[in-house]
Design an enzyme around this catalytic site. Structure first.
Site, mmCIF file in Angstrom:
data_model
loop_
_atom_site.group_PDB
_atom_site.id
_atom_site.type_symbol
_atom_site.label_atom_id
_atom_site.label_comp_id
_atom_site.label_asym_id
_atom_site.label_seq_id
_atom_site.Cartn_x
_atom_site.Cartn_y
_atom_site.Cartn_z
ATOM 1 N N ALA A 119 20.860 37.483 4.401
ATOM 2 C CA ALA A 119 21.324 36.667 5.640
ATOM 3 C C ALA A 119 22.886 37.074 5.837
ATOM 4 O O ALA A 119 23.448 36.289 6.576
ATOM 5 C CB ALA A 119 21.327 35.276 5.109
ATOM 6 N N GLY A 127 26.499 38.986 2.137
ATOM 7 C CA GLY A 127 27.205 39.948 1.030
ATOM 8 C C GLY A 127 26.705 39.363 -0.245
ATOM 9 O O GLY A 127 27.143 39.810 -1.241
ATOM 10 N N ALA A 133 28.254 40.806 -3.660
ATOM 11 C CA ALA A 133 28.758 39.714 -4.882
ATOM 12 C C ALA A 133 27.896 39.723 -6.013
ATOM 13 O O ALA A 133 28.714 39.666 -6.971
ATOM 14 C CB ALA A 133 28.576 38.586 -4.128
ATOM 15 N N ASP A 154 31.231 44.969 2.990
ATOM 16 C CA ASP A 154 30.937 43.859 2.151
ATOM 17 C C ASP A 154 31.603 43.784 0.777
ATOM 18 O O ASP A 154 32.052 43.176 0.327
ATOM 19 C CB ASP A 154 29.539 44.034 2.008
HETATM 20 O O1 PMV Z 1 25.298 42.916 5.180
HETATM 21 P P1 PMV Z 1 25.554 42.557 6.544
HETATM 22 O O2 PMV Z 1 24.482 41.980 7.025
HETATM 23 O O3 PMV Z 1 26.694 41.517 6.595
HETATM 24 O O4 PMV Z 1 25.833 43.667 7.435
HETATM 25 C C1 PMV Z 1 26.869 44.503 7.343
HETATM 26 C C2 PMV Z 1 27.483 44.795 8.431
HETATM 27 C C3 PMV Z 1 27.084 46.020 9.283
HETATM 28 O O5 PMV Z 1 28.219 46.413 10.053
HETATM 29 C C4 PMV Z 1 26.000 45.736 10.244
HETATM 30 C C5 PMV Z 1 26.775 47.132 8.625
HETATM 31 C C6 PMV Z 1 27.955 47.863 7.672
HETATM 32 O O6 PMV Z 1 27.637 48.542 6.762
HETATM 33 O O7 PMV Z 1 28.946 47.599 7.959
#
Ligand code: PMV
Length: 321
Positions: free
Chosen positions: A104, A107, A111, A152
């Site tokens: 969703a 992270g 985590a 993340d």
């Molecule tokens: O993990 P999410 O859904 O928060 O997506 C990460 C964010 C993106 O920029 C789409 C991908 C990335 O690796 O930064």
């Protein structure tokens, strides 16, 4: 029998998702209202080296060695034992619980990795810096995201608002005044790897146009850093709306996410956008604290299956460790 625990928060991206994969900056904040917890205890009756992982939230209850070689936990333990120079671990039992919504954009995978690394290091009495821990969590992210930017694992490890550019040291952000956000979950699961691959396909087909979108997002993100520093929520909200419009252009929004964004704005939010990979997952709105209840109800009426309120207190970002 003593047990050793590790914890890590959820996260949300405020600006710059997707563009960050193409070397533009992004801003992310930790969301400590949700978290992942890992608890490790010794299993003296089990054979040496046996690591039992029990993670009911992701329907896992088995021995590490029986997981596929490309499983995230295999990558994690491979990297961690290499760092510890400990080819054989004592038998242990790891229990993992997480309140972070899965798939969703909050992270949850990063985590869980960070919580497990922290718990195993505590169990082994092994000192690990956040920088080293973050590097291992990044390797795990790569094993299941393909080409993650690393945002993340970084925000989840350091648990502070960050201005992040791929491959560069992150900048802790200054927050000039309290900022209150509502996160609304569309309830539609979305795999980051699918959305990121689709964006890559579109970028390859129309590189000039997509580079322009990404650069425009980068400009918004830099402006957002300044507005967070001076604490101008009205301007910050406007920048979130502009970022959402650009995310729509790169085709990562969805009717459900747009509906939630409109509902939040209609109920008085100062700005709103999807957050994370898109197509599903969460949106985020910047609000005045006093409007929280009204906006939460509007989101729930418009299909959000969960809302989370999170705040940033005024703070000076300071130095990286
Ligand atoms: O993990 P999410 O859904 O928060 O997506 C990460 C964010 C993106 O920029 C789409 C991908 C990335 O690796 O930064």
């Amino acid at each position: 029998m003593p047990s050793f625990s590790g914890k890590a928060p959820g996260k949300i991206i405020l600006f710059g998702e997707h563009a960050v994969v193409y070397d533009q900056p992004a801003i992310a904040i930790p969301v400590s209202e949700v978290n992942a917890n890992a608890v490790v205890s010794a299993a003296p009756l089990r054979p040496e080296g046996e690591v039992w992982i029990e993670a009911p939230d992701i329907h896992l209850n088995q021995v590490l060695a029986d997981l596929p070689v490309d499983h995230a936990f295999q990558t994690l333990f491979g990297a961690l034992t290499k760092r510890m120079k400990a080819p054989r671990l004592p038998a242990m039992h790891i229990t993992i619980h997480s309140t972070i919504p899965i798939a969703a954009g909050m992270g949850s995978g990063a985590a869980i990795s960070v919580a497990v690394i922290r718990a195993v290091c505590a169990f082994m009495n092994f000192q690990i810096s956040d920088t080293e821990l973050n590097e291992i969590a990044f390797q795990v992210e790569k094993s299941y995201h393909g080409t993650p930017s690393g945002i993340d694992n970084t925000v989840v490890t350091f648990e502070k608002p960050i201005f992040f550019t791929r491959g560069a040291p992150f900048e802790p952000l200054d927050i000039g005044s309290e900022l209150c956000f509502i996160i609304g979950d569309s309830g539609a699961p979305s795999r980051t790897i699918d959305v990121v691959s689709d964006v890559r396909r579109r970028w390859s087909a129309q590189p000039e146009i997509y580079e322009l979108y990404f650069q425009s997002i980068g400009i918004l993100t830099r402006k957002a850093r300044e507005q967070m520093k001076v604490g101008n929520s009205l301007k910050l909200g406007g920048l979130m709306n502009e970022n959402h419009a650009l995310l729509q252009k790169i085709n990562v929004s969805s009717p459900e996410l747009d509906f939630l964004v409109d509902a939040a704005l209609g109920a008085g939010a100062l700005g709103a956008k999807l957050s994370g990979a898109g197509w599903g997952g969460n949106m985020i709105a910047l609000i005045n604290r006093r409007d929280a209840e009204k906006i939460c109800s509007a989101l729930t009426r418009s299909g959000a299956n969960r809302t989370i309120i999170t705040e940033l207190k005024p703070s000076y970002g300071g130095m990286i460790e």
